[in-house]
Design a protein around this motif. Structure first.
Motif, PDB file in Angstrom:
ATOM      1  N   LYS A  70       0.871  -1.194   0.005  1.00 45.63           N
ATOM      2  CA  LYS A  70       0.078   0.142   0.109  1.00 45.63           C
ATOM      3  C   LYS A  70       0.922   1.295  -0.019  1.00 45.63           C
ATOM      4  CE  LYS A  70      -1.320   1.359   4.678  1.00 45.63           C
ATOM      5  NZ  LYS A  70      -2.116   1.227   5.646  1.00 45.63           N
ATOM      6  N   ASP A  71       0.347   2.255  -0.334  1.00 45.77           N
ATOM      7  CA  ASP A  71       0.860   3.808  -0.438  1.00 45.77           C
ATOM      8  C   ASP A  71       1.168   3.869   1.240  1.00 45.77           C
ATOM      9  OD1 ASP A  71       0.836   3.859  -3.057  1.00 45.77           O
ATOM     10  OD2 ASP A  71      -0.991   5.076  -2.995  1.00 45.77           O
ATOM     11  N   GLY A  72       2.191   4.739   1.274  1.00 42.11           N
ATOM     12  CA  GLY A  72       2.528   5.225   2.749  1.00 42.11           C
ATOM     13  C   GLY A  72       2.909   3.945   3.482  1.00 42.11           C
ATOM     14  N   ALA A  73       3.659   2.985   2.877  1.00 41.59           N
ATOM     15  CA  ALA A  73       4.147   1.793   3.630  1.00 41.59           C
ATOM     16  C   ALA A  73       5.162   1.854   4.594  1.00 41.59           C
ATOM     17  CB  ALA A  73       4.603   0.718   2.547  1.00 41.59           C
ATOM     18  N   GLN A  74       5.449   1.006   5.586  1.00 39.96           N
ATOM     19  CA  GLN A  74       6.365   0.716   6.411  1.00 39.96           C
ATOM     20  C   GLN A  74       7.602   0.764   5.928  1.00 39.96           C
ATOM     21  OE1 GLN A  74       4.383  -2.205   8.849  1.00 39.96           O
ATOM     22  NE2 GLN A  74       4.440  -0.836  10.549  1.00 39.96           N
ATOM     23  N   PHE A  75       7.634  -0.189   4.987  1.00 36.23           N
ATOM     24  CA  PHE A  75       9.229  -0.295   4.276  1.00 36.23           C
ATOM     25  C   PHE A  75       8.916  -0.348   2.919  1.00 36.23           C
ATOM     26  CE2 PHE A  75       7.865  -4.725   4.877  1.00 36.23           C
ATOM     27  CZ  PHE A  75       8.303  -5.203   3.822  1.00 36.23           C
ATOM     28  N   TYR A  76       9.967   0.115   2.074  1.00 35.50           N
ATOM     29  CA  TYR A  76      10.025   0.009   0.542  1.00 35.50           C
ATOM     30  C   TYR A  76      10.952  -0.969   0.184  1.00 35.50           C
ATOM     31  CZ  TYR A  76       7.106   4.161   0.624  1.00 35.50           C
ATOM     32  OH  TYR A  76       5.953   4.722   0.852  1.00 35.50           O
ATOM     33  N   ILE A  77      10.643  -1.543  -1.245  1.00 38.13           N
ATOM     34  CA  ILE A  77      11.312  -2.501  -1.588  1.00 38.13           C
ATOM     35  C   ILE A  77      12.271  -2.011  -2.850  1.00 38.13           C
ATOM     36  CG2 ILE A  77      11.594  -4.692  -2.943  1.00 38.13           C
ATOM     37  CD1 ILE A  77       9.240  -5.405  -1.241  1.00 38.13           C
ATOM     38  N   ASP A  78      13.535  -2.336  -3.016  1.00 41.42           N
ATOM     39  CA  ASP A  78      14.616  -1.795  -3.845  1.00 41.42           C
ATOM     40  C   ASP A  78      14.868  -3.029  -4.548  1.00 41.42           C
ATOM     41  OD1 ASP A  78      15.886  -0.032  -5.915  1.00 41.42           O
ATOM     42  OD2 ASP A  78      17.507   0.009  -4.634  1.00 41.42           O
ATOM     43  N   ILE A  79      14.903  -3.136  -5.792  1.00 40.45           N
ATOM     44  CA  ILE A  79      15.314  -4.253  -6.751  1.00 40.45           C
ATOM     45  C   ILE A  79      16.532  -3.855  -7.741  1.00 40.45           C
ATOM     46  CG2 ILE A  79      15.009  -6.137  -8.395  1.00 40.45           C
ATOM     47  CD1 ILE A  79      11.986  -5.800  -7.122  1.00 40.45           C
ATOM     48  N   GLN A  80      17.601  -4.397  -7.882  1.00 41.44           N
ATOM     49  CA  GLN A  80      18.779  -3.987  -8.680  1.00 41.44           C
ATOM     50  C   GLN A  80      19.153  -5.330  -9.497  1.00 41.44           C
ATOM     51  OE1 GLN A  80      21.694  -1.682  -6.886  1.00 41.44           O
ATOM     52  NE2 GLN A  80      20.093  -0.340  -5.869  1.00 41.44           N
ATOM     53  N   SER A  81      19.649  -5.371 -10.766  1.00 44.18           N
ATOM     54  CA  SER A  81      20.609  -6.619 -11.052  1.00 44.18           C
ATOM     55  C   SER A  81      21.498  -6.048 -11.911  1.00 44.18           C
ATOM     56  CB  SER A  81      19.532  -7.424 -11.732  1.00 44.18           C
ATOM     57  OG  SER A  81      18.846  -7.002 -12.818  1.00 44.18           O
ATOM     58  N   GLN A  82      22.437  -6.922 -12.254  1.00 46.76           N
ATOM     59  CA  GLN A  82      23.328  -6.761 -13.268  1.00 46.76           C
ATOM     60  C   GLN A  82      23.619  -8.109 -13.985  1.00 46.76           C
ATOM     61  OE1 GLN A  82      26.730  -4.892 -11.610  1.00 46.76           O
ATOM     62  NE2 GLN A  82      27.254  -6.586 -10.104  1.00 46.76           N
ATOM     63  N   GLU A  83      24.033  -8.079 -15.293  1.00 44.11           N
ATOM     64  CA  GLU A  83      24.580  -9.431 -16.062  1.00 44.11           C
ATOM     65  C   GLU A  83      26.105  -9.704 -15.397  1.00 44.11           C
ATOM     66  OE1 GLU A  83      24.501  -9.652 -19.998  1.00 44.11           O
ATOM     67  OE2 GLU A  83      22.256 -10.182 -20.025  1.00 44.11           O
ATOM     68  N   ILE A  84      26.325 -10.989 -15.019  1.00 42.18           N
ATOM     69  CA  ILE A  84      27.631 -11.430 -14.790  1.00 42.18           C
ATOM     70  C   ILE A  84      27.986 -12.308 -15.868  1.00 42.18           C
ATOM     71  CG2 ILE A  84      29.097 -12.619 -13.075  1.00 42.18           C
ATOM     72  CD1 ILE A  84      26.941 -11.588 -11.250  1.00 42.18           C
ATOM     73  N   ALA A  85      29.298 -12.016 -16.419  1.00 40.21           N
ATOM     74  CA  ALA A  85      29.824 -13.351 -17.219  1.00 40.21           C
ATOM     75  C   ALA A  85      30.519 -14.260 -16.457  1.00 40.21           C
ATOM     76  CB  ALA A  85      30.672 -12.579 -18.394  1.00 40.21           C
ATOM     77  N   ASN A  86      30.299 -15.440 -16.589  1.00 45.74           N
ATOM     78  CA  ASN A  86      30.994 -16.517 -15.976  1.00 45.74           C
ATOM     79  C   ASN A  86      31.866 -17.257 -16.958  1.00 45.74           C
ATOM     80  OD1 ASN A  86      29.595 -16.044 -13.700  1.00 45.74           O
ATOM     81  ND2 ASN A  86      27.934 -17.413 -14.241  1.00 45.74           N
TER      82      ASN A  86
END
Length: 173
Positions: A70-86
């Protein structure tokens, strides 16, 4: 021989799964958090459609745990990603050698197989803006095929979210 086959098969399945690492603030009362939302300005590293798929799968798991988005939440989620060459060192070797008396020799030729494989490192953070900042973080390294069908990508996000959030909230020792 059967035992060796089973061990190798088990190793193959285990090695193909995602690698998941958790970190969290020990002083946090995770039971006090009931509402969440996502940052508006996330740069997830996924396409818009894949970002929606990932968020839907996270929502399903968190709501099953009793949390509400919901809006005005107690906490917020952040998502980040990157490609990795193995870089893999898998190769096929062909060897020729012989010995006779004091003479010996050998020739080996290596042919690289799948020299570069790509995986994604995904970082998901729970952030309490009012007090402590980041209080829970998970870093996932997993294979991701952006050319897979939408259904397969959705299924992969769902399975990944279920596995990742099986560790939330953390068990205090």
């Amino acid at each position: 021989m059967k035992l060796l086959s089973r061990v190798l098969l088990f190793g193959l399945f285990v090695s193909c799964g995602p690698v998941i690492n958790y970190d969290y603030e020990r002083s946090v009362d995770f039971d006090s958090y009931k509402t969440y939302n996502y940052f508006d300005d996330m740069v997830t590293g996924f396409s818009d459609l894949d970002t929606k798929r990932l968020i839907r799968s996270i929502d399903e798991v968190l709501q099953a745990k009793g949390l509400e988005r919901k809006d005005g939440a107690q906490f917020y989620i952040d998502i980040q990603s990157q490609e990795i060459a193995n870089n893999t060192n898998s190769n096929v070797g062909v060897g020729v050698g012989g010995t006779g008396g004091n003479v010996g020799g050998g020739v080996t030729v290596g042919i690289p197989l799948n020299s570069n494989q790509f995986s994604k490192e995904i970082v998901i953070e729970f952030v309490d803006l009012s007090t402590i900042g980041t209080f829970w973080q998970v870093i996932i390294e997993t294979t991701f095929n952006p050319d897979a069908s939408p259904e397969k990508r959705e299924a992969q996000f769902k399975a990944l979210s279920e596995k990742v959030f099986s560790g939330y909230p953390p068990q205090k020792n």
